[in-house]
Motif scaffolding. Structure first.
Motif, PDB file in Angstrom:
ATOM      1  N   HIS A  75     -36.138  -7.866  31.431  1.00  0.00           N
ATOM      2  CA  HIS A  75     -37.564  -7.936  31.773  1.00  0.00           C
ATOM      3  C   HIS A  75     -38.121  -6.518  31.867  1.00  0.00           C
ATOM      4  N   TRP A  76     -38.814  -6.104  30.807  1.00  0.00           N
ATOM      5  CA  TRP A  76     -39.333  -4.740  30.698  1.00  0.00           C
ATOM      6  C   TRP A  76     -40.193  -4.364  31.901  1.00  0.00           C
ATOM      7  N   ASP A  77     -41.091  -5.233  32.306  1.00  0.00           N
ATOM      8  CA  ASP A  77     -42.022  -4.912  33.387  1.00  0.00           C
ATOM      9  C   ASP A  77     -41.285  -4.562  34.683  1.00  0.00           C
ATOM     10  N   SER A  78     -40.248  -5.312  35.003  1.00  0.00           N
ATOM     11  CA  SER A  78     -39.479  -5.033  36.228  1.00  0.00           C
ATOM     12  C   SER A  78     -38.810  -3.668  36.139  1.00  0.00           C
ATOM     13  N   ILE A  79     -38.214  -3.388  35.009  1.00  0.00           N
ATOM     14  CA  ILE A  79     -37.498  -2.125  34.824  1.00  0.00           C
ATOM     15  C   ILE A  79     -38.474  -0.949  34.853  1.00  0.00           C
ATOM     16  N   HIS A  80     -39.578  -1.090  34.147  1.00  0.00           N
ATOM     17  CA  HIS A  80     -40.592  -0.033  34.126  1.00  0.00           C
ATOM     18  C   HIS A  80     -41.152   0.211  35.535  1.00  0.00           C
ATOM     19  N   LEU A  92     -36.221  11.397  40.821  1.00  0.00           N
ATOM     20  CA  LEU A  92     -36.536  11.590  39.410  1.00  0.00           C
ATOM     21  C   LEU A  92     -35.406  11.173  38.482  1.00  0.00           C
ATOM     22  N   THR A  93     -34.162  11.346  38.894  1.00  0.00           N
ATOM     23  CA  THR A  93     -33.032  10.941  38.056  1.00  0.00           C
ATOM     24  C   THR A  93     -33.053   9.432  37.827  1.00  0.00           C
ATOM     25  N   GLU A  94     -33.268   8.671  38.889  1.00  0.00           N
ATOM     26  CA  GLU A  94     -33.330   7.209  38.742  1.00  0.00           C
ATOM     27  C   GLU A  94     -34.572   6.781  37.969  1.00  0.00           C
ATOM     28  N   ALA A  95     -35.676   7.504  38.149  1.00  0.00           N
ATOM     29  CA  ALA A  95     -36.891   7.204  37.385  1.00  0.00           C
ATOM     30  C   ALA A  95     -36.614   7.377  35.891  1.00  0.00           C
ATOM     31  N   ILE A  96     -35.985   8.483  35.532  1.00  0.00           N
ATOM     32  CA  ILE A  96     -35.642   8.729  34.128  1.00  0.00           C
ATOM     33  C   ILE A  96     -34.768   7.597  33.596  1.00  0.00           C
ATOM     34  N   ASN A  97     -33.745   7.223  34.353  1.00  0.00           N
ATOM     35  CA  ASN A  97     -32.845   6.146  33.916  1.00  0.00           C
ATOM     36  C   ASN A  97     -33.606   4.833  33.706  1.00  0.00           C
ATOM     37  N   SER A  98     -34.512   4.518  34.617  1.00  0.00           N
ATOM     38  CA  SER A  98     -35.276   3.274  34.485  1.00  0.00           C
ATOM     39  C   SER A  98     -36.173   3.303  33.257  1.00  0.00           C
ATOM     40  N   TYR A  99     -36.868   4.416  33.043  1.00  0.00           N
ATOM     41  CA  TYR A  99     -37.761   4.491  31.876  1.00  0.00           C
ATOM     42  C   TYR A  99     -36.975   4.447  30.571  1.00  0.00           C
ATOM     43  N   LYS A 106     -38.575  -1.816  24.840  1.00  0.00           N
ATOM     44  CA  LYS A 106     -39.858  -1.613  24.144  1.00  0.00           C
ATOM     45  C   LYS A 106     -39.949  -0.150  23.731  1.00  0.00           C
ATOM     46  N   PRO A 107     -39.373   0.188  22.571  1.00  0.00           N
ATOM     47  CA  PRO A 107     -39.286   1.597  22.169  1.00  0.00           C
ATOM     48  C   PRO A 107     -40.629   2.311  22.020  1.00  0.00           C
ATOM     49  N   ASN A 108     -41.684   1.613  21.726  1.00  0.00           N
ATOM     50  CA  ASN A 108     -42.985   2.253  21.530  1.00  0.00           C
ATOM     51  C   ASN A 108     -43.933   2.033  22.702  1.00  0.00           C
ATOM     52  N   SER A 109     -43.398   1.736  23.862  1.00  0.00           N
ATOM     53  CA  SER A 109     -44.246   1.526  25.033  1.00  0.00           C
ATOM     54  C   SER A 109     -44.875   2.847  25.453  1.00  0.00           C
ATOM     55  N   LEU A 110     -46.180   2.944  25.299  1.00  0.00           N
ATOM     56  CA  LEU A 110     -46.881   4.161  25.703  1.00  0.00           C
ATOM     57  C   LEU A 110     -46.770   4.382  27.207  1.00  0.00           C
ATOM     58  N   HIS A 111     -46.717   3.293  27.972  1.00  0.00           N
ATOM     59  CA  HIS A 111     -46.587   3.421  29.424  1.00  0.00           C
ATOM     60  C   HIS A 111     -45.263   4.085  29.792  1.00  0.00           C
ATOM     61  N   SER A 112     -44.169   3.572  29.257  1.00  0.00           N
ATOM     62  CA  SER A 112     -42.856   4.131  29.589  1.00  0.00           C
ATOM     63  C   SER A 112     -42.690   5.538  29.020  1.00  0.00           C
ATOM     64  N   LEU A 113     -43.151   5.759  27.790  1.00  0.00           N
ATOM     65  CA  LEU A 113     -43.064   7.102  27.203  1.00  0.00           C
ATOM     66  C   LEU A 113     -43.845   8.115  28.034  1.00  0.00           C
ATOM     67  N   SER A 114     -45.026   7.724  28.465  1.00  0.00           N
ATOM     68  CA  SER A 114     -45.883   8.616  29.243  1.00  0.00           C
ATOM     69  C   SER A 114     -45.266   8.939  30.606  1.00  0.00           C
ATOM     70  N   ILE A 139     -47.946   7.848  17.905  1.00  0.00           N
ATOM     71  CA  ILE A 139     -48.412   6.458  17.981  1.00  0.00           C
ATOM     72  C   ILE A 139     -49.918   6.414  18.234  1.00  0.00           C
ATOM     73  N   ASP A 140     -50.385   7.279  19.135  1.00  0.00           N
ATOM     74  CA  ASP A 140     -51.792   7.300  19.560  1.00  0.00           C
ATOM     75  C   ASP A 140     -52.254   8.753  19.660  1.00  0.00           C
ATOM     76  N   PRO A 141     -52.756   9.325  18.555  1.00  0.00           N
ATOM     77  CA  PRO A 141     -53.128  10.741  18.539  1.00  0.00           C
ATOM     78  C   PRO A 141     -54.187  11.144  19.573  1.00  0.00           C
ATOM     79  N   LYS A 142     -54.965  10.210  20.060  1.00  0.00           N
ATOM     80  CA  LYS A 142     -56.009  10.538  21.027  1.00  0.00           C
ATOM     81  C   LYS A 142     -55.605  10.231  22.464  1.00  0.00           C
TER      82      LYS A 142
END
Length: 185
Positions: A75-80, A92-99, A106-114, A139-142
């Motif tokens: 479940h992507w939403d829970s993990i994110h 921050l280490t656990e945040a990185i692992n979760s993202y 979801k490899p192209n999730s702008l939320h997780s990438l950001s 993915i989103d130049p703007k």
């Protein structure tokens, strides 16, 4: 269907209704009961954890999101959202692992990438932050956050002109020509 099951489903629907209305306290009150009665429903734990996140109760948010993930580790939403909790707790280490786990789903999730780029930047992993901002911009130049993040990194490392160009993309406040830039007010 048993009467208890009908009541439980009604509570779940009511909790979801409150969640969609951003009435997180009402959602929490209902889902505290629901999750006692149904310990196998990952979605109820997700909604409860996310509601706790919205009211800034990070410990209970973390606890319920972890249960949601134990019940459904896809479940992507829970993990994110667990990453967001860790980020807010400055873990921050656990945040990185979760993202990273969220991005595997979801490899192209702008939320997780950001979020991952921001955590990398805060952790001083500037190359990884830059790579994530570049992925977002491919993915989103703007994308506002990515352009602003790239601007910060460029300016930090002395490339002020490029930093200002990224800042312009995010803010729309600067005009460039070959030799100079102008701040528009």
């Amino acid at each position: 269907m048993k009467h208890e099951n009908i009541q439980l489903e009604a509570k779940k629907k009511e909790a979801y209704y409150f969640f969609k209305k951003f009435s997180f306290q009402e959602t929490i009150e209902l889902l505290k009961i629901v999750t006692i009665e149904d310990t196998k429903d990952f979605m109820s734990f997700f909604l409860l954890g996310t509601s706790y996140l919205h009211v800034k109760n990070l410990d209970l948010s973390e606890k319920n999101l972890k249960i949601s993930i134990q019940l459904n580790n896809k479940h992507w939403d829970s993990i994110h959202n667990l990453g967001v909790v860790y980020q807010l707790k400055n873990n921050l280490t656990e945040a990185i692992n979760s993202y990273i786990k969220a991005l595997k789903l979801k490899p192209n999730s702008l939320h997780s990438l950001s979020q991952l780029a921001e955590v990398y930047e805060k952790s001083k992993f500037f190359d990884k932050a830059k790579q994530n901002y570049e992925n977002i911009l491919s993915i989103d130049p703007k994308n506002f956050k990515a352009n602003k993040g790239m601007a910060r990194l460029c300016i930090k490392f002395g490339n002020h002109k490029m930093g200002m160009q990224f800042l312009q993309k995010s803010e729309g406040l600067l005009r460039f020509n070959e030799k100079n830039y102008e701040i528009l007010t």
